[in-house]
Design a protein around this motif. Structure first.
Motif, PDB file in Angstrom:
ATOM      1  N   UNK A 101      17.264  35.598  42.124  1.00 50.70           N
ATOM      2  CA  UNK A 101      18.556  35.570  42.802  1.00 50.70           C
ATOM      3  C   UNK A 101      19.325  36.851  42.514  1.00 50.70           C
ATOM      4  N   UNK A 102      20.070  37.329  43.526  1.00 52.73           N
ATOM      5  CA  UNK A 102      20.963  38.463  43.341  1.00 52.73           C
ATOM      6  C   UNK A 102      22.391  37.957  43.530  1.00 52.73           C
ATOM      7  N   UNK A 103      23.292  38.319  42.621  1.00 47.89           N
ATOM      8  CA  UNK A 103      24.633  37.761  42.623  1.00 47.89           C
ATOM      9  C   UNK A 103      25.685  38.848  42.804  1.00 47.89           C
ATOM     10  N   UNK A 104      26.624  38.601  43.723  1.00 43.20           N
ATOM     11  CA  UNK A 104      27.810  39.431  43.899  1.00 43.20           C
ATOM     12  C   UNK A 104      29.014  38.555  43.547  1.00 43.20           C
ATOM     13  N   UNK A 105      29.618  38.833  42.416  1.00 42.66           N
ATOM     14  CA  UNK A 105      30.716  38.006  41.912  1.00 42.66           C
ATOM     15  C   UNK A 105      31.935  38.887  41.735  1.00 42.66           C
ATOM     16  N   UNK A 106      33.021  38.575  42.452  1.00 42.58           N
ATOM     17  CA  UNK A 106      34.218  39.396  42.339  1.00 42.58           C
ATOM     18  C   UNK A 106      35.174  39.185  43.491  1.00 42.58           C
ATOM     19  N   UNK A 107      35.765  40.277  43.956  1.00 41.63           N
ATOM     20  CA  UNK A 107      36.798  40.211  44.989  1.00 41.63           C
ATOM     21  C   UNK A 107      36.230  40.532  46.372  1.00 41.63           C
ATOM     22  N   UNK A 108      36.739  39.798  47.383  1.00 43.43           N
ATOM     23  CA  UNK A 108      36.317  39.958  48.772  1.00 43.43           C
ATOM     24  C   UNK A 108      37.531  40.153  49.666  1.00 43.43           C
ATOM     25  N   UNK A 109      37.335  40.905  50.757  1.00 43.24           N
ATOM     26  CA  UNK A 109      38.388  41.069  51.757  1.00 43.24           C
ATOM     27  C   UNK A 109      37.748  41.230  53.118  1.00 43.24           C
ATOM     28  N   UNK A 110      38.146  40.363  54.062  1.00 40.46           N
ATOM     29  CA  UNK A 110      37.621  40.413  55.431  1.00 40.46           C
ATOM     30  C   UNK A 110      36.097  40.414  55.437  1.00 40.46           C
ATOM     31  N   UNK A 111      35.487  39.546  54.623  1.00 45.77           N
ATOM     32  CA  UNK A 111      34.032  39.395  54.529  1.00 45.77           C
ATOM     33  C   UNK A 111      33.330  40.550  53.822  1.00 45.77           C
ATOM     34  N   UNK A 112      34.077  41.504  53.289  1.00 45.33           N
ATOM     35  CA  UNK A 112      33.477  42.647  52.597  1.00 45.33           C
ATOM     36  C   UNK A 112      33.652  42.480  51.088  1.00 45.33           C
ATOM     37  N   UNK A 113      32.583  42.798  50.340  1.00 44.33           N
ATOM     38  CA  UNK A 113      32.627  42.729  48.879  1.00 44.33           C
ATOM     39  C   UNK A 113      33.275  43.995  48.338  1.00 44.33           C
ATOM     40  N   UNK A 114      34.350  43.828  47.557  1.00 49.52           N
ATOM     41  CA  UNK A 114      35.085  44.974  47.025  1.00 49.52           C
ATOM     42  C   UNK A 114      34.622  45.387  45.636  1.00 49.52           C
ATOM     43  N   UNK A 115      33.989  44.472  44.921  1.00 42.63           N
ATOM     44  CA  UNK A 115      33.533  44.775  43.571  1.00 42.63           C
ATOM     45  C   UNK A 115      33.969  43.697  42.601  1.00 42.63           C
ATOM     46  N   UNK A 116      33.577  43.830  41.336  1.00 45.52           N
ATOM     47  CA  UNK A 116      33.937  42.829  40.319  1.00 45.52           C
ATOM     48  C   UNK A 116      35.446  42.701  40.165  1.00 45.52           C
ATOM     49  N   UNK A 117      35.888  41.507  39.798  1.00 47.80           N
ATOM     50  CA  UNK A 117      37.306  41.278  39.560  1.00 47.80           C
ATOM     51  C   UNK A 117      37.745  42.074  38.330  1.00 47.80           C
ATOM     52  N   UNK A 118      38.798  42.885  38.463  1.00 44.76           N
ATOM     53  CA  UNK A 118      39.246  43.690  37.316  1.00 44.76           C
ATOM     54  C   UNK A 118      39.655  42.821  36.135  1.00 44.76           C
ATOM     55  N   UNK A 119      39.461  43.370  34.950  1.00 48.09           N
ATOM     56  CA  UNK A 119      39.881  42.665  33.736  1.00 48.09           C
ATOM     57  C   UNK A 119      41.400  42.556  33.697  1.00 48.09           C
ATOM     58  N   UNK A 120      41.880  41.462  33.170  1.00 50.89           N
ATOM     59  CA  UNK A 120      43.320  41.296  32.988  1.00 50.89           C
ATOM     60  C   UNK A 120      43.799  42.254  31.894  1.00 50.89           C
ATOM     61  N   UNK A 121      45.061  42.679  31.943  1.00 52.15           N
ATOM     62  CA  UNK A 121      45.598  43.515  30.864  1.00 52.15           C
ATOM     63  C   UNK A 121      45.400  42.845  29.509  1.00 52.15           C
ATOM     64  N   UNK A 122      45.101  43.648  28.509  1.00 52.12           N
ATOM     65  CA  UNK A 122      44.833  43.091  27.182  1.00 52.12           C
ATOM     66  C   UNK A 122      45.725  43.743  26.135  1.00 52.12           C
TER      67      UNK A 122
END
Length: 223
Positions: A101-122
């Motif tokens: 399996x190949x996984x794309x996990x993160x943010x999407x916009x208009x059916x396009x994958x934008x990349x991984x969800x950014x880390x929250x401020x730490x």
């Protein structure tokens, strides 16, 4: 009596099927069968739609809208946010390949994958800070501003203020101090002396933090 119960069940099932047939799903790939909530003739609320592909989740006015799981005919699966039939927001797509399996996990916009969800401020270091907050503003600046607060208003007792950042140029905006033209990720260290709420004791406060996601950020420090 034994004939009445099957008749009632048949009648209820017939009414249910008829109601679902009159409930439209606007995404062609899943518009053959619908089971779920309707409003004004359209899928609206939680439901399941089946066609060439299938979808289970929230609908609004006939479109997948909200959180749901979409399964393609080839076995690919997406679970996450939807807006008017398109993947939007946070979601996970699992692509069924021949060997793995190949996984794309993160943010999407208009059916396009934008990349991984950014880390929250730490927070790296926090000393004598009652509470803090990070807020991303809706502007396009690459900037980090810091507000110093006490008892619901601006903290006017601060002395010996020192702010250092790994990038950016110092800036002031009203009661806010910080950096603009920041290159993310950025680490910022703040130290200062402040009076307590009763104005009877002065103490040293330190707050060091990292922000990885680009944007216009407001950090609030309460003493």
């Amino acid at each position: 009596m034994k004939f009445i119960l099957p008749f009632i069940l048949f009648l209820s099932l017939s009414q249910f099927i008829s109601a679902q047939e009159n409930c439209k799903v606007l995404l062609h790939e899943i518009d053959s069968i619908y089971i779920g909530k309707c409003k004004k003739g359209y899928a609206h609320g939680k439901g399941t739609a089946i066609g060439k592909d299938s979808y289970t989740g929230k609908f609004t006015k006939g479109w997948p809208n909200g959180k749901g799981t979409y399964t393609w005919a080839n076995g690919d699966i997406y679970t996450g946010g939807w807006i008017e039939g398109k993947r939007n927001g946070n979601g996970k797509l699992t692509l069924k390949l021949a060997d793995r399996d190949s996984i794309l996990d993160g943010l999407w916009k208009e059916d396009m994958y934008l990349g991984p969800k950014p880390k929250a401020p730490s927070v790296i270091t926090k000393t004598s800070i009652e509470r803090h907050s990070f807020q991303k503003l809706g502007k396009i600046h690459n900037r980090v501003l810091i507000n110093f607060l006490q008892s619901g208003g601006t903290n006017n007792t601060i002395t010996n203020l020192s702010i250092n950042a790994t990038s950016g140029e110092e800036t002031n905006l009203g009661n806010s101090i910080g950096y603009e033209f920041v290159k993310f990720p950025v680490i910022i260290r703040v130290s200062y002396a402040t009076m307590n709420k009763l104005n009877t004791l002065r103490y040293q406060a330190i707050f060091e933090f990292e922000i990885t996601e680009p944007g216009d950020w407001l950090v609030k420090l309460h003493n």
